[in-house]
Enzyme design. Structure first.
Site, PDB file in Angstrom:
ATOM      1  CG  ASN A 269      -1.709   1.230   1.439  1.00  0.00           C
ATOM      2  OD1 ASN A 269      -1.782   2.075   0.545  1.00  0.00           O
ATOM      3  ND2 ASN A 269      -2.324   1.355   2.601  1.00  0.00           N
TER       4      ASN A 269
ATOM      5  CE  LYS B 214      -0.252   3.242   4.754  1.00  0.00           C
ATOM      6  NZ  LYS B 214      -0.151   3.342   6.196  1.00  0.00           N
TER       7      LYS B 214
ATOM      8  CG  HIS C 143      -5.836   1.891   5.271  1.00  0.00           C
ATOM      9  ND1 HIS C 143      -5.445   2.858   6.168  1.00  0.00           N
ATOM     10  CD2 HIS C 143      -4.787   1.050   5.135  1.00  0.00           C
ATOM     11  CE1 HIS C 143      -4.207   2.589   6.558  1.00  0.00           C
ATOM     12  NE2 HIS C 143      -3.786   1.504   5.943  1.00  0.00           N
TER      13      HIS C 143
ATOM     14  CD  GLU D  21      -3.010   5.517   6.775  1.00  0.00           C
ATOM     15  OE1 GLU D  21      -2.966   5.606   5.532  1.00  0.00           O
ATOM     16  OE2 GLU D  21      -2.086   5.005   7.448  1.00  0.00           O
TER      17      GLU D  21
ATOM     18  CD  GLU E  35      -3.499  -2.540   7.337  1.00  0.00           C
ATOM     19  OE1 GLU E  35      -2.359  -2.729   6.907  1.00  0.00           O
ATOM     20  OE2 GLU E  35      -4.179  -1.554   7.040  1.00  0.00           O
TER      21      GLU E  35
ATOM     22  N   GLY F 104       2.516   2.211  10.714  1.00  0.00           N
ATOM     23  CA  GLY F 104       3.506   3.273  10.551  1.00  0.00           C
ATOM     24  C   GLY F 104       4.243   3.637  11.829  1.00  0.00           C
TER      25      GLY F 104
ATOM     26  CB  SER G 106       5.094  -1.944  12.018  1.00  0.00           C
ATOM     27  OG  SER G 106       4.710  -0.597  12.277  1.00  0.00           O
TER      28      SER G 106
HETATM   29  P1  PGA Z   1       2.821   0.225   7.608  1.00  0.00           P
HETATM   30  O1  PGA Z   1       1.338   0.455   7.007  1.00  0.00           O
HETATM   31  O2  PGA Z   1       3.337  -1.063   7.005  1.00  0.00           O
HETATM   32  O3  PGA Z   1       3.597   1.430   7.127  1.00  0.00           O
HETATM   33  O4  PGA Z   1       2.693   0.146   9.078  1.00  0.00           O
HETATM   34  C1  PGA Z   1       0.456  -0.624   6.822  1.00  0.00           C
HETATM   35  C2  PGA Z   1      -0.834  -0.140   6.242  1.00  0.00           C
HETATM   36  O5  PGA Z   1      -1.302   0.950   6.607  1.00  0.00           O
HETATM   37  O6  PGA Z   1      -1.430  -0.828   5.399  1.00  0.00           O
END
Ligand code: PGA
Length: 249
Positions: free
Chosen positions: A11, A13, A97, A99, A167, A173, A212
């Protein structure tokens, strides 16, 4: 039923200009040279979906979107329809997601409507669920995640290709990850919901872990029973890191 191949999806983003396609090309070259056990997908920003699909045409790396609108067309300035993603060469789409849930107030019902739109467009939805830190600390992880699974997956998904991504919001992140036991506990709970909703078909739906994931922790996470792949954010931006995760599957 034989277990499906694990899915490792990146992803990106809101990251990536034209130059970033070189990373995608590097991933595709490595995957084509040494086919991994896993299916591999990259989900770039919408502006790159078509160019990435063209750049990787014929390669064994799939291209996905990061969101879509529930409606097929209309006066929705700035939004993108599932059919547009498919038209641009995407075969998958990430939905719900955290976010989007947190930043745009996306409810389970909206995510379910988007999943229906994705199915109508022939896209494979990757539906994301996960608890916040406050919810985990309050001991509500399993009930929150189960509720999201029930509310975000429409009945029409029965028999269709789709995945769920667990997640934990606090792991995205941050470099933090749940313990392996905590991941397993939630994946088992999600599996229970999936078999409750979809019967035997739910037993084979891939449940990805995300938050992560990096080359250094991918082997142990992907070895957990019921972890059927990974949704990778930051570590998917560089081909070398992403390939380290792909090879761990
Ligand atoms: P990350 O993000 O691997 O940077 O923690 C995962 C995600 O949001 O899908």
């Amino acid at each position: 039923m034989t277990a499906p191949r694990p899915l490792i999806a990146g992803n990106w983003k809101m990251n990536g200009l034209e130059l970033a396609l070189d990373e995608a090309r590097a991933v595709a070259a490595a995957v084509d040279a040494r086919p991994p056990a896993a299916r591999v997908a990259l989900c770039p920003p919408a502006t790159l979906v078509h160019r990435m699909a063209e750049a990787l045409g014929g390669a064994c790396v799939e291209v996905g979107g990061q969101d879509c609108r529930a409606e097929a067309s209309g006066a929705f300035t700035g939004d993108i329809a599932a059919e547009m993603l498919a038209d641009a060469g995407a075969t998958l789409v990430i939905l719900g997601h955290s976010e989007r849930r947190a930043g745009y107030g996306e409810s389970d019902a909206l995510v379910a409507a988007k999943a229906q739109a994705a199915l109508r467009a022939g896209l494979e939805p990757i539906v994301c669920v996960g608890e916040t830190l406050a919810e985990r600390e309050a001991g509500r992880t399993l009930s929150v995640v189960a509720g999201q699974v029930r509310g975000s997956l429409p009945a029409e998904l029965a028999g269709k290709a789709f995945a769920v991504a667990y997640e934990p919001v606090w792991a995205i992140g941050t470099g933090l990850t749940p313990s392996l036991m905590q991941i397993e506990e939630v994946h088992v709970a999600i599996r229970g919901e999936l078999t409750g909703m979809f019967g035997a078909y739910g037993a084979g739906v891939p449940i990805l872990y995300g938050g992560s994931v990096k080359p250094s922790n991918a082997v142990e996470i992907l070895a957990i029973p019921d972890v059927g792949g990974a949704l990778v954010g930051g570590a998917s931006l560089k081909a070398a890191d992403f390939l380290g995760i792909v090879e761990a599957a």
